[in-house]
Design an enzyme around this catalytic site. Structure first.
Site, PDB file in Angstrom:
ATOM      1  N   CYS A  27      62.780   0.567  -2.711  1.00  0.00           N
ATOM      2  CA  CYS A  27      64.190   0.671  -2.343  1.00  0.00           C
ATOM      3  C   CYS A  27      64.769  -0.716  -2.092  1.00  0.00           C
ATOM      4  O   CYS A  27      64.079  -1.710  -2.195  1.00  0.00           O
ATOM      5  CB  CYS A  27      64.344   1.475  -1.056  1.00  0.00           C
ATOM      6  SG  CYS A  27      63.554   3.080  -1.114  1.00  0.00           S
ATOM      7  N   GLY A 128      59.504   0.249   1.179  1.00  0.00           N
ATOM      8  CA  GLY A 128      58.051   0.137   1.226  1.00  0.00           C
ATOM      9  C   GLY A 128      57.404   1.508   1.226  1.00  0.00           C
ATOM     10  O   GLY A 128      58.062   2.511   0.928  1.00  0.00           O
ATOM     11  N   CYS A 261      53.873  -8.656  -3.330  1.00  0.00           N
ATOM     12  CA  CYS A 261      53.635  -7.855  -4.543  1.00  0.00           C
ATOM     13  C   CYS A 261      54.020  -8.651  -5.789  1.00  0.00           C
ATOM     14  O   CYS A 261      55.191  -8.995  -5.980  1.00  0.00           O
ATOM     15  CB  CYS A 261      54.488  -6.594  -4.444  1.00  0.00           C
ATOM     16  SG  CYS A 261      54.651  -5.719  -5.996  1.00  0.00           S
ATOM     17  N   TYR A 267      58.524  -7.187 -12.776  1.00  0.00           N
ATOM     18  CA  TYR A 267      59.448  -6.146 -13.227  1.00  0.00           C
ATOM     19  C   TYR A 267      60.580  -5.834 -12.250  1.00  0.00           C
ATOM     20  O   TYR A 267      61.712  -5.640 -12.652  1.00  0.00           O
ATOM     21  CB  TYR A 267      58.649  -4.854 -13.487  1.00  0.00           C
ATOM     22  CG  TYR A 267      59.504  -3.627 -13.708  1.00  0.00           C
ATOM     23  CD1 TYR A 267      60.119  -3.404 -14.939  1.00  0.00           C
ATOM     24  CD2 TYR A 267      59.706  -2.702 -12.687  1.00  0.00           C
ATOM     25  CE1 TYR A 267      60.910  -2.283 -15.140  1.00  0.00           C
ATOM     26  CE2 TYR A 267      60.495  -1.578 -12.889  1.00  0.00           C
ATOM     27  CZ  TYR A 267      61.097  -1.370 -14.107  1.00  0.00           C
ATOM     28  OH  TYR A 267      61.878  -0.272 -14.313  1.00  0.00           O
ATOM     29  N   CYS A 458      49.450  -9.386  -3.839  1.00  0.00           N
ATOM     30  CA  CYS A 458      48.870  -8.074  -4.022  1.00  0.00           C
ATOM     31  C   CYS A 458      48.908  -7.861  -5.538  1.00  0.00           C
ATOM     32  O   CYS A 458      49.977  -7.791  -6.136  1.00  0.00           O
ATOM     33  CB  CYS A 458      49.669  -6.980  -3.315  1.00  0.00           C
ATOM     34  SG  CYS A 458      48.974  -5.362  -3.728  1.00  0.00           S
TER      35      CYS A 458
HETATM   36  P1  AMP Z   1      55.211   2.790 -20.959  1.00  0.00           P
HETATM   37  O1  AMP Z   1      55.679   2.787 -22.356  1.00  0.00           O
HETATM   38  O2  AMP Z   1      55.058   4.156 -20.401  1.00  0.00           O
HETATM   39  O3  AMP Z   1      53.968   2.001 -20.865  1.00  0.00           O
HETATM   40  O4  AMP Z   1      56.314   2.089 -20.047  1.00  0.00           O
HETATM   41  C1  AMP Z   1      56.490   0.730 -20.071  1.00  0.00           C
HETATM   42  C2  AMP Z   1      57.900   0.376 -19.655  1.00  0.00           C
HETATM   43  O5  AMP Z   1      58.172   0.850 -18.339  1.00  0.00           O
HETATM   44  C3  AMP Z   1      58.134  -1.118 -19.631  1.00  0.00           C
HETATM   45  O6  AMP Z   1      59.249  -1.367 -20.436  1.00  0.00           O
HETATM   46  C4  AMP Z   1      58.426  -1.471 -18.188  1.00  0.00           C
HETATM   47  O7  AMP Z   1      59.514  -2.370 -18.084  1.00  0.00           O
HETATM   48  C5  AMP Z   1      58.777  -0.152 -17.541  1.00  0.00           C
HETATM   49  N1  AMP Z   1      58.238  -0.027 -16.162  1.00  0.00           N
HETATM   50  C6  AMP Z   1      57.175  -0.617 -15.628  1.00  0.00           C
HETATM   51  N2  AMP Z   1      56.982  -0.224 -14.347  1.00  0.00           N
HETATM   52  C7  AMP Z   1      57.961   0.646 -14.058  1.00  0.00           C
HETATM   53  C8  AMP Z   1      58.316   1.404 -12.885  1.00  0.00           C
HETATM   54  N3  AMP Z   1      57.613   1.316 -11.753  1.00  0.00           N
HETATM   55  N4  AMP Z   1      59.399   2.211 -12.965  1.00  0.00           N
HETATM   56  C9  AMP Z   1      60.118   2.301 -14.101  1.00  0.00           C
HETATM   57  N5  AMP Z   1      59.838   1.616 -15.226  1.00  0.00           N
HETATM   58  C10 AMP Z   1      58.775   0.798 -15.226  1.00  0.00           C
END
Ligand code: AMP
Length: 483
Positions: A27, A128, A261, A267, A458
């Site tokens: 958040c 968190g 983190c 990302y 982390c």
């Molecule tokens: P995937 O194809 O399922 O491996 O998803 C990868 C994509 O998800 C990448 O473009 C990342 O930018 C995005 N991504 C990574 N972590 C997260 C997250 N926690 N929530 C939403 N999107 C994510």
């Protein structure tokens, strides 16, 4: 266990059932003390932090011993209007945006959370995830306590209310000494704003100043918007009390290793923010440059998966001397309410959000850079799309190490068996996403690119080394990425 429909479930049911909501607590928080436009500035601050949460938004203001609250489902623009903001009286306010992917979301989980207890009113906003919240909650429920939500944050509130100490700072210290996990918290009482960051410093929290007023925000991009000046980070294990008498700092917790983190850099945080002492954009570019050194390939162009892959792709292109092109275009207007078409036209999925620029891609050997690979399903579709646009070769480069383990400290990740890198080796992943070659940033490359020697993070999602014991926690349920 068979789950009843969400509408039939009580908050406690949901908590016990290991409902998705408990693990979706990435958040953003914002707070300001002693400013005549407190609610309006908090509203702006939340706009800047919108990327940290789109499920719900809320503001609580404090005026003459009274707290005023407005919370709602959806993005900041959906929840607040001029009239609503006018009703949020007072010169102090805290705000919150809550993250969600898809699935259940409930207004009772919207924050800031407001309670009336023996000492008056208290509002709290949390970024968190607490790893022992279910355990503490069960203890309270055994004594008859009633919970209104399925949020771990409510446990903190119960601990504060049940503490016998007189001062609010002592009560907060007592409560935070009992919880484990990650937290950046903002509390608002009738005469104080209090900020707290867990001893490991998992999530970012910054202190700023706007003329004579103190501001606290998850990320510095919120300060830029309201033209506040960045002062410093709220330190790991620090409680900052902001009141009429000024700013006081307490360090009441046992010292822990500083483990911010690293996924915030990869990302989550906004590229224009400075977190953990580094600008996010520059760190992402360094990841890309390092990736180019580690995984060179003969190619014609470098394209990012927008938006989060852009800085790393620029770094990769600059380091490798290849042209950078925007070969994929993102549609920014796909709302969270987008309904995935069923069955016969299901394959449209990713195309709703991304489209390949044929004129750029046709006949080219393409390096496509993304920040992370989670389940691999999006990348598979993207690569299919790039090939469909006429690419001769597609080389996938990921600007982070393979994601093998779930996060218990606030980033929403699927169960480990759904993380592609937990079950497949490099060749298996390449095969699944149908790339001609694949390359991930190494752990060493990740550390070198963020400042090298002496840095700790982390990195549990890559290494399985959890800085705070999370073994008692069930794995978080599936994250519905681009489902
Ligand atoms: P995937 O194809 O399922 O491996 O998803 C990868 C994509 O998800 C990448 O473009 C990342 O930018 C995005 N991504 C990574 N972590 C997260 C997250 N926690 N929530 C939403 N999107 C994510």
């Amino acid at each position: 266990m068979t789950h009843r429909g969400s509408e039939e479930m009580t908050a406690s049911d949901r908590a016990r059932a290991g409902n998705r909501d408990e693990f979706k607590d990435e958040c953003g928080v914002f707070g300001i003390y002693a400013h005549p436009e407190a609610a309006n500035l908090t509203y702006l601050g939340l706009y800047a932090l919108q990327h940290r949460g789109q499920e719900s938004a809320g503001i609580v203001s404090s005026d003459n011993g009274k707290l005023y609250s407005q919370k709602g489902m959806g993005i900041v623009a959906d929840v607040f209007s001029e009239d609503v903001l006018k009703r949020l009286n007072g010169s102090s306010a805290i705000g919150h945006v809550r993250y969600s992917t898809t699935g259940e979301s409930h207004i009772e989980n919207a924050q800031p959370f407001v309670i009336e207890y023996s000492r008056g009113s208290l509002a709290v906003a949390h970024n968190g995830n607490l790893v022992n919240a279910q355990f503490l909650r069960a203890e309270f429920e055994a004594y008859g306590a009633i919970f209104q939500s399925s949020m771990d944050t409510e446990t903190i509130v119960h601990l504060i209310a049940s503490c016998k100490d007189a001062s609010i700072v002592d009560r907060i210290t007592y409560a935070l000494n009992r919880v484990k996990g990650s937290y950046c918290l903002l509390f608002l009482t009738d005469d104080m704003m209090i900020a707290a960051r867990d001893p490991n410093g998992f999530r970012p929290l910054a202190l700023g100043k706007l003329k004579g007023s103190w501001v606290v925000a998850s990320e510095t991009c919120a300060f830029d918007l309201i033209e506040a000046e960045y002062v410093r980070e709220v330190e790991p294990g620090e409680i900052l009390v902001i009141s009429k008498s000024g700013l006081s700092s307490y360090k009441p917790f046992q010292k822990a290793e500083y483990t911010p983190c690293v996924f915030e850099f990869i990302y989550f945080a906004r590229p224009d923010s400075t977190i953990f002492g580094r600008n996010v954009y520059n760190v992402r570019k360094s990841f890309g440059a390092m990736l180019a050194r580690e995984h060179k390939v003969d190619a014609d162009i470098v394209i990012p998966v927008p938006d989060s892959g852009v800085p790393a792709a620029i770094g990769y292109a600059q380091e490798s001397g290849l042209p950078f092109e925007l070969g994929l275009v993102r549609n920014h207007y796909v709302g969270r309410t987008f309904i995935e078409p069923k069955d016969s036209i299901r394959h449209f999925g990713v195309k709703i959000k991304l489209n390949a620029v044929k004129k750029i891609i046709q006949g080219k050997r393409v390096v496509v850079v993304d920040d992370s690979l989670v389940r691999g399903t999006t990348s598979r579709k993207i690569i299919k799309m790039i090939r469909g646009a006429g690419a001769k070769e597609v080389h996938l480069r990921i600007s982070s190490p393979p994601t093998r383990c779930p996060c218990f400290y606030g980033i929403d990740t699927p169960r480990s068996e759904e993380l592609i890198a937990s079950s497949k080796g490099m060749e298996g992943i390449r095969d699944f996403v149908t790339a001609d070659s694949i390359g991930y940033l190494s752990i060493k490359g990740l550390y070198d690119a963020t400042g090298g020697a002496g840095r700790t993070f982390c990195d549990a999602c890559f290494t399985g080394r959890y800085p705070v014991d999370a073994t008692s926690v069930n794995e978080p349920p599936q994250l519905a990425l681009f489902k």
